[in-house]
Design an enzyme around this catalytic site. Structure first.
Site, PDB file in Angstrom:
ATOM      1  N   GLU A 114       0.846  -1.186   0.000  1.00 35.07           N
ATOM      2  CA  GLU A 114       0.000   0.000   0.000  1.00 35.07           C
ATOM      3  C   GLU A 114       0.881   1.236   0.000  1.00 35.07           C
ATOM      4  OE1 GLU A 114      -2.258  -0.654   3.536  1.00 35.07           O
ATOM      5  OE2 GLU A 114      -0.829   0.406   4.824  1.00 35.07           O
ATOM      6  N   GLU A 130      -7.716   0.125  13.894  1.00 35.79           N
ATOM      7  CA  GLU A 130      -6.587   1.042  13.778  1.00 35.79           C
ATOM      8  C   GLU A 130      -6.684   1.843  12.487  1.00 35.79           C
ATOM      9  OE1 GLU A 130      -2.945  -1.086  14.284  1.00 35.79           O
ATOM     10  OE2 GLU A 130      -3.340  -1.482  16.409  1.00 35.79           O
ATOM     11  N   GLU A 134      -5.915  -1.678  10.085  1.00 32.14           N
ATOM     12  CA  GLU A 134      -6.174  -3.071  10.395  1.00 32.14           C
ATOM     13  C   GLU A 134      -7.074  -3.133  11.612  1.00 32.14           C
ATOM     14  OE1 GLU A 134      -2.275  -4.655  11.090  1.00 32.14           O
ATOM     15  OE2 GLU A 134      -2.261  -4.071  13.192  1.00 32.14           O
ATOM     16  N   PHE A 182      19.242  -0.629  21.191  1.00 27.92           N
ATOM     17  CA  PHE A 182      17.992  -1.250  21.640  1.00 27.92           C
ATOM     18  C   PHE A 182      18.031  -2.775  21.557  1.00 27.92           C
ATOM     19  CE2 PHE A 182      16.957   3.052  20.416  1.00 27.92           C
ATOM     20  CZ  PHE A 182      16.119   3.482  21.438  1.00 27.92           C
TER      21      PHE A 182
END
Length: 669
Positions: A200, A275, A288, A348
């Site tokens: 998309e 969402e 979604e 992280f």
């Protein structure tokens, strides 16, 4: 109501569900793997059943073992929590076939809404706007390139199954498509057992805004307002809040109506979340639907006063929703931070180990949903999230400030967490103004640090705290030696003002402490700024300190690092060196700390499993090039080359379990 349910999950969400079960008088059954045998959720449940070895495929994803546990313990229903089997339609169907109640939507609805392609088609039928894209699964690179040409770059590759950001890749140029499509398929296959990818248009600078809905078996559907979830890293949410600073009442009604229309069209039952992507013009597009309870559901609970788990149980039992849309009221603002075992300073990477110290923040407007305690073991097999901290306020600023102070007082030792990184986001001026997008961290941060200088006042408060602790500790040592001091000669004059030089990195501050060591009231001058400080009774074994500064209570976390003091406060993490005037005069004669050259090896940065080694001996590599791919806590991480050079030996092989510090690659000297 059910008399006993099994919770097919682990960690903080299981603990959260148990709390509601206790309030309702429902007995709870927990399941656990060998890695979780001493976990908090096992201790809190009324009963617990071992379901296998640590890998999720052998335990929490094993539907046979979970169903056997539910039937053997006489449970009437199964709550899936989130993650694991929560959005697995086959599991939901098997629960129903076993004569148990699945606390969630019907299996066919999970199947439809969990499929990104099918759910978008349904959204179109329901009149819900969708992002332009290629709705069919991509077959190969050629089709992907053709679809991208039609849509226009940049495009977003997304898995047809699952969520949580896994498998997503942004493609900005045609030459990026091949590698991105391969990586997306590989990650999706591992995470969901489904390699279908669709495409998309990628909307630049969007917000991620979602609507919480509830639906019962009688066709009643309501929404509980929106949640702003734009603060993300690698598609993983970090900060969530409700309501959203970007959503007006009119927009809220439009988005809520669209979410409810979609739920009705799908035949949805129980709690779910729709969402949306919200662009800068205020237009929203369906992203979604999550057919389960969301991680961030507490912010909705805080502003509505509802217990979503309670409502899930009642709906699953066949009860009617106790209110309609007009009966939903929202009060104030709520904000949540996710606390994860990861090391922001090291890219992280996941952090593992045993929690050796643990203390949660407390307060009337503070809520902590946690799955850990002192002694909890954090391994490599599951998600890195440990807990969530949620705060409520009458408005957004009050909720934000309360969350900042709560994180200041959240103390975890033994594993590295993202607490201070989350706090640095909350304290960023753009966050305080509500200027949020999903690219917030990439735009305003450089690695784990804000791209702008630290707030000056917060930095000075951290510095004065370090100096105060140093001074009081030193005075306590001197007082303990006073009985051994000579009594011959005159007595020394009492000194009530003390000067120190405080250094952190390249910054140097002059501090003057005025007050009696035995007292609790001080005036502390940092350069030209004076602060009025009230201290508690000092207990030097504690790692947290509450100081009232200029009439406002602040919380600090402290740690001794050799001869210096580490302070964490409002997103600032600094090591402070404290010197008396005489010591400072001699500092220039002290040798600088020597930097040890790196060895010709690539060390493993974290425990995990080697899933890829795209290089071989004799190959020339360059600094920053990916040499090894590790999997830990359900995420793949690239390990980059620290140097330019030739590979002499590859020590790590695919499928090998490795520990932090293991040698993965040797380079030619």
């Amino acid at each position: 109501m059910f008399d006993k349910i099994l919770i097919a999950n682990r960690g903080e969400i299981t603990v959260r569900i148990i709390h509601t079960c206790r309030r309702l008088g429902i007995r709870s059954v927990a399941v656990y793997s060998d890695a979780d045998s001493r976990s908090l959720h096992v201790q809190m449940a009324d009963e617990s059943v071992r379901i296998g070895t640590p890998p999720a495929q052998m335990s929490y994803l094993d539907a046979d073992k979970i169903l056997s546990a539910a039937l053997a313990t006489g449970c009437r229903a199964v709550h899936p929590g989130y993650g694991f089997l929560s959005e697995n339609s086959a599991f939901a169907g098997r629960v129903a076939d076993a004569g148990l109640v699945f606390i969630g939507p019907p299996a066919d609805v999970i199947d439809t809404m969990g499929d990104k392609i099918a759910s978008k088609a349904l959204a179109v039928k329901a009149g819900v706007p969708i992002i332009p894209g290629h709705a069919e699964a991509l077959t190969d690179e050629e089709e992907a390139l053709a679809a991208a040409d039609g849509i226009g770059y940049p495009v977003l590759l997304k898995p047809a199954a699952g969520g949580g950001g896994k498998g997503m890749r942004i493609v900005r140029r045609p030459e990026e498509m091949k590698a991105a499509l391969a990586a997306s398929r590989q990650e999706t296959r591992k995470a969901f057992g489904d390699s279908r990818i669709f495409m998309e248009r990628y909307i630049e600078g969007p917000r991620h805004v979602e609507i919480q809905i509830l639906a019962d078996i009688f066709g009643n559907v309501v929404h509980l307002g929106e949640r702003e979830c734009s603060i993300q890293r690698r598609y993983q949410k970090i900060i969530e809040e409700s309501p959203s600073p970007a959503v007006s009442e009119a927009l809220r009604q439009r988005m809520g109506r669209a979410a409810c229309d979609l739920a009705r069209k799908a035949g949805y039952v129980n709690a779910g979340t729709v969402e949306f992507v919200l662009d800068a013009r205020g237009e929203f597009f369906f992203l979604e639907m999550n057919t389960r309870l969301q991680v961030e559901h507490p912010v909705t609970e805080m502003v509505t006063g509802l217990d979503l788990v309670d409502l899930q149980l009642r709906i699953a039992r066949g009860q009617k929703l106790p209110f309609d849309q007009e009966g939903v009221t929202v009060s104030g603002w709520a904000m949540e931070a996710r606390v994860c075992a990861e090391d922001p300073e090291r890219g992280f990477i996941p952090s593992t180990g045993m929690i050796t110290r643990y203390a949660e923040p407390r307060g009337n407007a503070v809520r902590v949903d946690s799955g850990v305690q002192t002694g909890s073991s954090i391994g490599v097999y599951y998600d890195s999230m440990l807990a969530k901290v949620i705060c409520h306020g009458k408005d957004r600023e009050e909720a934000r400030v309360r969350l900042v102070e709560a994180l200041n007082g959240y103390h975890i030792e033994g594993v590295v967490t993202n607490i201070d990184f989350a706090n640095s986001i909350l304290c960023h001026p753009e966050f305080a103004r509500g200027n949020l997008t999903t690219g917030f961290i990439e735009r305003y941060f450089e690695g784990s640090q804000p791209a702008i200088p630290s707030d000056r006042r917060a930095f000075e408060l951290a510095a004065l705290t370090a100096a105060l602790i140093y001074h009081v500790r030193t005075a306590a040592v001197r007082d303990s030696l006073r009985p051994m001091a000579s009594r011959i000669g005159g007595r020394k004059a009492v000194v009530t003002a003390h000067r120190y030089t405080v250094r952190s990195g390249d910054e140097v501050l002059d501090l003057r402490l005025e007050g009696a060591t035995s007292g609790r009231y001080w005036t502390i001058r940092v350069n030209e700024n004076a602060y009025s400080v009230k201290t508690p009774e000092f207990e030097f074994y504690r790692r947290r300190l509450n100081l009232t500064i200029d009439g406002r209570l602040h919380r600090f976390r402290l740690r001794l690092e050799e001869f210096f003091i580490f302070v964490a406060f409002s997103g600032i993490t600094r090591v402070f060196e404290i010197y008396t005037p005489r010591e400072w005069a001699l500092v220039k004669y002290m040798p600088k700390r020597a930097e040890h050259p790196a060895d010709n090896v690539l060390l493993c940065p974290m425990p995990g499993l080697v899933v890829g080694v795209p290089v071989q001996p004799g190959e020339r590599v360059f600094r920053g090039q990916t040499l090894v791919v590790l999997e830990s806590m359900k995420m793949e991480s690239d390990v980059a080359s620290p140097v330019d050079g030739l590979i002499e030996e590859v020590c790590g092989t695919v499928g090998q379990a490795v520990e932090a510090g293991d040698v993965l690659i040797r380079f030619q000297a």
